[in-house]
Write a protein that holds these residues in place. Structure first.
Motif, mmCIF file in Angstrom:
data_model
loop_
_atom_site.group_PDB
_atom_site.id
_atom_site.type_symbol
_atom_site.label_atom_id
_atom_site.label_comp_id
_atom_site.label_asym_id
_atom_site.label_seq_id
_atom_site.Cartn_x
_atom_site.Cartn_y
_atom_site.Cartn_z
ATOM 1 N N ASN A 89 46.749 41.373 40.270
ATOM 2 C CA ASN A 89 47.927 40.592 39.410
ATOM 3 C C ASN A 89 49.259 41.057 39.807
ATOM 4 O OD1 ASN A 89 46.284 38.867 37.905
ATOM 5 N ND2 ASN A 89 45.613 40.722 36.198
ATOM 6 N N GLN A 148 43.584 38.873 43.638
ATOM 7 C CA GLN A 148 44.347 37.886 42.935
ATOM 8 C C GLN A 148 44.551 38.426 41.406
ATOM 9 O OE1 GLN A 148 45.243 35.316 44.839
ATOM 10 N NE2 GLN A 148 46.564 34.295 43.219
ATOM 11 N N ASP A 149 43.483 38.614 40.934
ATOM 12 C CA ASP A 149 43.500 38.840 39.634
ATOM 13 C C ASP A 149 42.310 39.864 39.004
ATOM 14 O OD1 ASP A 149 40.931 37.300 39.292
ATOM 15 O OD2 ASP A 149 42.077 35.535 38.947
ATOM 16 N N SER A 194 50.912 43.240 36.475
ATOM 17 C CA SER A 194 51.482 41.826 35.943
ATOM 18 C C SER A 194 52.711 42.189 35.278
ATOM 19 C CB SER A 194 50.353 41.304 35.252
ATOM 20 O OG SER A 194 49.957 41.957 34.110
ATOM 21 N N THR A 229 51.995 39.556 40.700
ATOM 22 C CA THR A 229 52.322 38.418 40.342
ATOM 23 C C THR A 229 53.938 38.229 40.999
ATOM 24 O OG1 THR A 229 52.979 38.770 38.351
ATOM 25 C CG2 THR A 229 50.830 37.604 38.511
ATOM 26 N N HIS A 230 54.815 39.167 41.037
ATOM 27 C CA HIS A 230 56.152 39.129 41.497
ATOM 28 C C HIS A 230 56.090 39.098 42.947
ATOM 29 C CE1 HIS A 230 58.036 38.939 37.604
ATOM 30 N NE2 HIS A 230 56.845 39.781 37.165
#
Lengths: 121, 178
Positions: free
Chosen positions: A89, A112-113, A58, A91-92
């Motif tokens: 994560n 995803q997470d 993240s 995320t970018h």
């Protein structure tokens, strides 16, 4: 410069039998940083005998092929001891794209997470 | 160590014509035929120390940011630049600090051009295995070159393979994106 002092580059937390690792650097780029991060990751397997590792991306906004090489080696180390590596994560979009472009999306278990990833172990 | 830096910002005459021609090719999706013929400004001279990579990245990105190019362009140039510099220092000069890496770049008509030269033995880029093939996916290295090719419009190795010239057409308003 490459002679910068050694410092902790990972936040490590145990969640059940999974070792949850967050990167503290947003830009994993300098060769010396990458060496240190690689050594600290390998040490989790070689010295601390961790077998289930979850890496949280993240905070990561930038990385290079040298770091991808460390991840590939870590994955092989874990496979060699019947362990498992998962990533979460990412995320970018630029970072996720690198995994797609290099084909490494097919090599790593990407979730995803952290909840989804933890359930996969 | 401080890098020496003498790059003039402007060019003229034949060089400018070549650049315009190159840009025209890129804009029309043709091969950048003149990439190997570009005349670059004076080089920044660096020792083979990967700690210098960030200094060069910061300098280049500051120039691109001043032109307000897109975040995508900044990311692309930064990554390609790092891969090329690390290749030159590590694989080219074998991290021998007595050997230099020379970097020169310019930006013209929103296109970023860079040349990186090392003092190594060079290589044949065709010999580098495709890292996305199934049998190579789990190799620890070999992805730098493909990332350079992905993130730049054109990547050309010259001489014995110890010189790389790359360019990327940048966008200020999202009208052009690779």
């Amino acid at each position: 410069m490459s002679s910068q002092p050694r410092r902790r580059r990972l936040e490590v937390e145990d969640i059940g039998d999974v070792t949850y690792v967050k990167f503290t650097d947003s830009k994993i780029l300098d060769e010396a940083n990458i060496q240190q991060i690689g050594e600290q990751l390998y040490s989790l397997v070689d010295d601390a005998s961790r077998r289930k590792i979850l890496l949280d991306f993240s905070k990561v906004e930038y990385l290079s092929s040298a770091f991808l090489g460390k991840l590939v080696t870590l994955n092989k180390k874990l496979q060699g001891v019947q362990g498992r590596l998962a990533l979460c994560n990412i995320t970018h979009k630029d970072i996720f794209d690198i995994f797609v472009i290099t084909g490494l999306k097919r090599v790593f278990n990407i979730y995803q997470d952290e909840q989804e990833a933890l359930q996969s172990f | 160590m401080e890098a020496a830096w003498f790059a003039p910002r402007r060019m003229g005459g034949a060089c400018a014509w070549i650049v315009r021609r190159c840009n025209t090719c890129i804009a029309h999706g043709e091969a950048a035929v003149a990439l190997e013929k570009l005349v670059f400004p004076a080089d920044m001279v660096l020792p083979s120390d990967t700690g210098m990579v960030q200094d060069v990245q910061q300098r280049v990105l500051a120039d691109l940011e001043a032109l307000q190019v897109s975040e995508r362009d900044l990311f692309s140039v930064k990554l390609a630049l790092e891969e090329a510099l690390v290749n030159a220092m590590k694989h080219g000069n074998q991290l021998d600090r007595s050997k230099n890496v020379r970097v020169s770049y310019f930006i013209q008509d929103d296109t970023f051009y860079i040349r990186i030269m090392d003092e190594g033995e060079g290589f044949d880029p065709d010999d580098v295995p495709d890292p996305t093939l199934e049998e190579n996916l789990e190799r620890a290295c070999g992805r730098g070159l493909m990332l350079m090719r992905h993130y730049m419009n054109e990547v050309r190795f010259l001489d014995r393979g110890n010189i790389v010239v790359m360019c990327r057409k940048c966008s200020r308003n999202g009208t052009y994106e690779k």
